[in-house]
Enzyme design. Structure first.
Site: not given
Length: 492
Positions: A257, A291
């Site tokens: 990720e 993020c």
């Protein structure tokens, strides 16, 4: 003074200990730059010891009853909500990252929920049986653990993301080595302490911290170790590419990720007041160091006349600074001075290429960057192309829905997005055209659905999921029926 500061040890085979060399490294608060602790600086031998301990523990942990695994994680969830662990997490996260109280709470409440969600994954650890292609035979497909997992977790949500990095593999029957960030070893070591106290057997989880100067070589050694079967990493796409290349040398699979450049598409019929509030929240939470942070706002022209002033007003009201001593400061420092300088550099480059800075002073002071709004941002600018990890709203205006969608998809990132419109049919149509792992309709880009999790669609956002499917493998047992059958090459 050094002896009064907290020291974070390694955890190897159930023992918290110093590095074999007794070396340690400093941890500094990004706002004050004061030393707030020390952490053990692992050696090559320490890393090997951790991997080998995980390898030995795997043989028994893989066979543990699902109920035993579940109960350990449920106990950990209860423990993390205790005053003891709340105090530990709040102090460590604030001292190591200069985070706001909201992020302290985020790391506690979401971690408890995540631990309980992970406990529930045992219900998915099932195989299946079905008839074989061979008449009278049958197949048993077993869902099995993979082995030793190297989990590399970041600093920006140090407790929550460390729990995800090791929790999902461990509940599946794997063992793990948690390699922490050089920025937040104390906060991340809390996860190892928590799961140990909850009853996790020795060697199932090992914790490694290392000096930044040693990180590249030691991480490469760990990836190369034959016992390490899979790697997961949450962090920048720059580091992700390096790790992927290392893993590829040994054909080892990864779950990544990586970064985000989340777009928010705002149509003319949207609730613009709510959209502005959600945009500013998601652009500035944790000073933009998430993020899923909103980085790009792509708004239809009529709506822009109302939305941009609303965003400007909200962003102008926020101040970054000393959270402890300045009550007017709502945001804190970025995690390093270098990061702050990079954010300002991106804005300056965009300005030189025709963008307009409508909020912000174009300055960094140490690691502190004030909120900025930049309009007339377009593809090709680094501010459009690359994750900033700062309190920035970059705005582009377009006329048609097709143009808005094209701009939203003009990115190598695909982690999260948002779409604002009052028309449900339009929302479903336009939302399905935005290339993103998750698109929030009339909500902020910062949101995770616990039953599905967060994942990108490749490229700079990475690939794979933190789920049972990605941390188990299916092995088939094919039972042939009794009796003779022809074997042409031996039957004469």
């Amino acid at each position: 003074m050094g002896s009064e500061l907290p020291f974070t040890p390694l955890l190897i085979n159930g023992q918290f200990r110093a590095a074999s060399s007794n070396l340690k490294f400093e941890i500094r608060n990004p706002y004050s730059t004061d030393v707030v602790g020390y952490a053990a600086s692992a050696t090559s031998q320490d890393c090997k010891d951790a991997i080998e301990a995980a390898g030995r523990a795997f043989t028994s942990w893989e066979k543990t009853p699902f109920t035993q695994r579940r109960d350990i994680f449920l106990k950990a969830a209860d423990l993390i909500e205790s005053d003891k662990y709340k105090e530990k997490i709040q102090r460590a996260v604030r001292e190591e990252t200069a985070a706001t109280p909201i992020m302290d709470l985020f790391n506690i409440t979401n971690s408890a929920r995540n631990l309980r969600d992970i406990a529930g994954l045992v219900s998915q650890l099932k195989g299946e049986t079905f008839p074989s292609d061979i008449p009278g035979g049958y197949v048993v497909a077993q869902r099995r653990a993979i082995g030793v997992i190297l989990a590399i977790s970041p600093w920006n949500a140090p407790v929550l993301l460390s729990i995800r990095a090791v929790g999902v593999p461990i509940i599946c029957g794997n063992t793990a080595i948690l390699k922490c960030s050089e920025v937040t070893p104390r906060a991340q070591a809390i996860v190892a302490e928590l799961l140990t106290e909850a009853g996790l057997p020795a060697g199932v989880l090992n914790f490694i911290s290392m000096d930044r100067k040693d990180a590249a070589s030691l991480t490469s050694e760990m990836i190369a170790h034959p016992l390490v079967r899979k790697i997961n990493f949450t962090g920048s796409d720059r580091v992700g590419r390096i790790l992927a290349a290392e893993a590829a040398k040994y054909l080892k699979p990864c779950v990544f990720e990586l970064g985000g450049k989340s777009p928010v598409v705002v149509l003319d019929d949207a609730d613009l007041e709510q959209a502005a509030r959600a945009i500013v929240f998601a652009a500035t939470a944790h000073s933009g160091q998430i993020c899923m942070s909103t980085e790009r706002v792509i708004v239809q022209r009529k709506a822009s006349e109302t939305l941009i002033p609303a965003i400007n007003k909200l962003m102008s009201a926020l101040k970054a600074g000393d959270l402890l001593n300045d009550p007017e400061s709502k945001l804190s420092a970025l995690f390093t001075e270098t990061s702050a300088q990079n954010v300002i550099s991106m804005i300056q480059e965009a300005k030189q290429d025709g963008a307009e800075v409508v909020v912000g002073d174009l300055q960094s002071k140490g690691a502190v960057v004030q909120p900025h709004v930049i309009t007339k941002v377009k593809p090709g600018m680094r501010l459009w192309e690359r994750e900033s990890f700062g309190p920035i709203v970059a705005i582009a205006v377009a006329d048609t829905v097709d143009e808005l969608v094209d701009l939203a998809n003009e990115s190598d990132y695909s982690l999260a997005a948002a779409l604002w419109t009052k028309d449900l049919n339009l929302a479903l149509d336009v939302g399905s055209r935005i290339r993103s792992g998750s698109t929030n309709i009339n909500g902020p880009t910062i949101h995770v659905e616990s039953l599905r999790g967060l994942a990108g669609l490749g490229g700079a956002t990475g690939y794979g999921h933190f789920d049972v499917e990605h941390f188990t493998e299916v092995r088939m047992l094919i039972v042939h029926p009794p009796g003779s059958r022809p074997f042409p090459n031996v039957d004469v």
